[in-house]
Design an enzyme around this catalytic site. Structure first.
Site, PDB file in Angstrom:
ATOM      1  N   GLU A 138      -6.285  -7.427  -1.594  1.00 17.92           N
ATOM      2  CA  GLU A 138      -6.813  -7.221   0.240  1.00 17.92           C
ATOM      3  C   GLU A 138      -8.000  -6.693   0.469  1.00 17.92           C
ATOM      4  O   GLU A 138      -8.443  -5.080  -0.278  1.00 17.92           O
ATOM      5  CB  GLU A 138      -5.822  -6.454   1.325  1.00 17.92           C
ATOM      6  CG  GLU A 138      -5.940  -6.146   2.376  1.00 17.92           C
ATOM      7  CD  GLU A 138      -4.969  -5.503   2.454  1.00 17.92           C
ATOM      8  OE1 GLU A 138      -3.758  -5.791   3.364  1.00 17.92           O
ATOM      9  OE2 GLU A 138      -5.320  -4.888   3.831  1.00 17.92           O
ATOM     10  N   GLU A 167       0.521  -0.938  -0.133  1.00 18.73           N
ATOM     11  CA  GLU A 167       0.063   0.689   0.292  1.00 18.73           C
ATOM     12  C   GLU A 167       0.355   1.299   0.028  1.00 18.73           C
ATOM     13  O   GLU A 167       1.265   2.009   1.137  1.00 18.73           O
ATOM     14  CB  GLU A 167      -1.169  -0.158   1.089  1.00 18.73           C
ATOM     15  CG  GLU A 167      -2.025  -0.821   1.192  1.00 18.73           C
ATOM     16  CD  GLU A 167      -3.373  -0.751   2.047  1.00 18.73           C
ATOM     17  OE1 GLU A 167      -3.483  -0.234   3.353  1.00 18.73           O
ATOM     18  OE2 GLU A 167      -4.126  -1.509   1.853  1.00 18.73           O
TER      19      GLU A 167
HETATM   20  C1  IDC Z   1      -3.184  -3.553  10.021  1.00 16.80           C
HETATM   21  C2  IDC Z   1      -3.808  -4.812  11.230  1.00 16.80           C
HETATM   22  C3  IDC Z   1      -3.496  -4.485  12.923  1.00 16.80           C
HETATM   23  C4  IDC Z   1      -2.372  -4.188  12.279  1.00 16.80           C
HETATM   24  C5  IDC Z   1      -1.990  -2.209  11.812  1.00 16.80           C
HETATM   25  C6  IDC Z   1      -0.200  -3.071  11.358  1.00 16.80           C
HETATM   26  O1  IDC Z   1      -4.718  -5.846  11.415  1.00 16.80           O
HETATM   27  O2  IDC Z   1      -3.358  -5.663  13.264  1.00 16.80           O
HETATM   28  O3  IDC Z   1      -1.535  -3.570  14.012  1.00 16.80           O
HETATM   29  O4  IDC Z   1      -1.884  -3.658  10.488  1.00 16.80           O
HETATM   30  O5  IDC Z   1       0.021  -1.590  10.880  1.00 16.80           O
HETATM   31  C7  IDC Z   1      -4.562  -2.114   5.474  1.00 16.80           C
HETATM   32  C8  IDC Z   1      -3.397  -2.487   5.758  1.00 16.80           C
HETATM   33  C9  IDC Z   1      -3.190  -3.812   6.539  1.00 16.80           C
HETATM   34  C10 IDC Z   1      -4.085  -3.337   8.154  1.00 16.80           C
HETATM   35  C11 IDC Z   1      -5.509  -3.323   7.564  1.00 16.80           C
HETATM   36  C12 IDC Z   1      -6.099  -3.847   8.333  1.00 16.80           C
HETATM   37  O6  IDC Z   1      -2.933  -3.833   4.286  1.00 16.80           O
HETATM   38  O7  IDC Z   1      -1.728  -3.769   7.234  1.00 16.80           O
HETATM   39  O8  IDC Z   1      -3.925  -4.340   8.746  1.00 16.80           O
HETATM   40  N1  IDC Z   1      -5.078  -2.968   6.163  1.00 16.80           N
HETATM   41  O9  IDC Z   1      -5.923  -2.061   8.886  1.00 16.80           O
HETATM   42  N2  IDC Z   1      -4.793  -1.098   4.217  1.00 16.80           N
HETATM   43  C13 IDC Z   1      -5.937  -1.315   4.534  1.00 16.80           C
HETATM   44  C14 IDC Z   1      -6.401  -2.141   6.145  1.00 16.80           C
END
Ligand code: IDC
Length: 462
Positions: A383, A290
């Site tokens: 994702e 991302e």
């Molecule tokens: C989130 C995880 C969370 C963690 C965080 C850390 O759910 O547990 O603490 O990352 O960066 C994304 C990202 C993905 C995110 C997810 C949800 O690619 O890493 O995970 N998310 O927030 N993009 C949009 C949402």
């Protein structure tokens, strides 16, 4: 023929062995029924990839193993996996890891390594005995074929090497297909949710086609121990391959959001991954999870420098490129959207652009962007969540279903976040599931998990 003869001999050996607690002991020379067989899977002149298969041909369970051999001077071992190596000069010794020391009668495990130079292992011993102790002296079996066929009936067997035709993901025959599957959570936190058992459930019960191996770079990920994380990814690729699943290798950059921050790390990592797995048909390379806070030209410049590293080694594989503003195709910010990308695309074949969404946060504006983008660019949703962008909060299954219907109509492949037992609502398993090892069935699924499992289990249209 040969095996029949061997079994006859073994029948007597097993009877003798019955009184011996360990399957192999130093004194039971004739009872060295386990074998270790070596094969060079690929050989590029200056080096090769080797694999040992340790097979328990005996009648009782092996609880540990050690394979030792000599390499001629000038040949050395580089990276290795699924075993621990010690070395004394040219003498190399590989012992089991915690997860693969136990081998039931008739079962086998493998480990592998990269060789530098042109020599081959010799003088092999398994738990102190000759590796092929029971082989007849004159004839030796033909080596196994260099690449093993994927298990029958699996997504990989059905589709083989993927390609991008027009704006679609297509199988080896050029037929547009849709893959559906799950992303792991960060390997630095939830590697215990990605095990042979959990992947069996994902492949067989959930009927997934693809698993996304999510390796964070920061936040305690790759940058803290490149060797360990690279080996983990190798291991998970092997586990996915053995189950006939496609594997997306996700370079999970997130903070900082400029992918160029990790450019040299990415080149090092993808060179080794592509080197090792180039003969597999099931690996997809996602080079930037991302990007955020940067415009498309910065992302494209990064892609231009990473993709050649992959293509030199694995010329055909599908590469997935993240898009500005957290892979929202620019909707979430100002990094440039579909028009910007379409006007200045990455000049590479078999390439797709990535879109991510979280249904409870991302309404019509995002939905419309995806719908329009599918008319212009090859898109892969690597994702998505049914909840908020935090990966937590209430699910919006109505909106999520709208997205799924669109993706089914347009044959856009999707991967759901995430296959772990994190506390947030977007993790499919309830807390404690991974430690318990009980992944089967629906008893430990959160609402998001049940929902996505039901939608993944419906028949594929391959
Ligand atoms: C989130 C995880 C969370 C963690 C965080 C850390 O759910 O547990 O603490 O990352 O960066 C994304 C990202 C993905 C995110 C997810 C949800 O690619 O890493 O995970 N998310 O927030 N993009 C949009 C949402």
């Amino acid at each position: 023929m040969r095996l029949g003869g061997r079994n006859l001999v073994l029948a007597g050996v097993v009877a003798v062995m019955a009184a011996v607690p360990m399957a192999v002991t130093a004194t039971a020379a004739a009872a060295a029924t386990p074998t270790a067989a070596f094969v060079k899977i690929t050989d590029w002149g200056s080096g090769w990839e080797g694999r040992y298969t340790v097979t328990n041909g005996g009648g009782s369970t092996l609880t540990s193993w050690r394979v030792e051999f000599e390499l001629p001077a000038g040949t050395s071992v580089g990276s290795y996996w699924d075993a621990l190596m010690t070395r004394d000069g040219q003498h190399h010794s590989f012992t089991n890891r915690s997860w693969n020391g136990t081998i039931a009668p008739g079962a086998s495990v493998t480990f592998g390594f990269l060789g530098n130079g042109s020599g081959s292992p010799r003088g092999c011993r398994l738990n102190g005995q000759p590796c092929d102790a029971t082989a007849p002296p004159t004839t030796s079996p033909p080596p196994p074929p260099p690449t093993t066929a994927p298990p029958a009936g699996t997504p990989l067997a059905a589709n083989g090497q993927l390609q991008v035709c027009g704006r679609q993901l297509c199988n080896r025959n050029g037929k547009p297909i849709q893959l559906r599957g799950m992303s792991t959570h960060g390997l630095q936190w939830y590697a215990n949710c990605v095990t042979p058992a959990s992947l069996d459930v994902l492949a067989q019960e959930w009927r997934a086609d693809v698993v996304r191996i999510s390796m964070y770079i920061q936040e305690g990920g790759y940058e803290t121990d490149p060797r360990r994380f690279t080996d983990l990814v190798h291991h998970y690729i092997e586990l996915a391959t053995a189950r006939g699943l496609y594997a997306i290798v996700d370079w999970h950059m997130l903070t900082p959001g400029n992918p160029n921050h990790n450019l040299s790390r990415a080149r090092t990592f993808f060179a080794e991954i592509a080197d090792r797995h180039r003969d597999k048909a099931n690996v997809l390379y996602e080079i930037a999870n991302e990007p955020n806070g940067v415009n498309w030209s910065a992302v494209k410049s990064y892609a231009d420098q990473v993709i050649p590293v992959i293509r030199q080694r694995d010329p055909e594989a599908v590469v997935l490129v993240g898009t500005p503003d957290w892979s929202s195709l620019g909707v979430s910010g100002t990094g440039g959207g579909v028009d910007t990308i379409a006007a200045n695309p990455v000049a590479a074949s078999n390439l797709m652009y990535v879109f991510h969404f979280y249904a409870a946060s991302h309404g019509d504006r995002y939905y419309d962007t995806l719908a329009r983008a599918a008319d212009r660019l090859p898109i892969f949703v690597t994702e998505f969540g049914t909840q908020e962008a935090s990966g937590d909060g209430p699910n919006d299954f109505t909106m999520a279903q709208r997205y799924l219907d669109l993706m089914a109509r347009r044959k856009i492949s999707w991967v759901n976040w995430n296959y772990s037992d994190d506390v947030r609502s977007g993790a499919v398993f309830t807390s404690g599931t991974c430690g318990s090892g009980q992944f089967s069935g629906t008893g430990r699924l959160k609402p998001a998990g049940s929902w996505v499992r039901d939608r993944m289990r419906t028949a594929d249209d391959f």
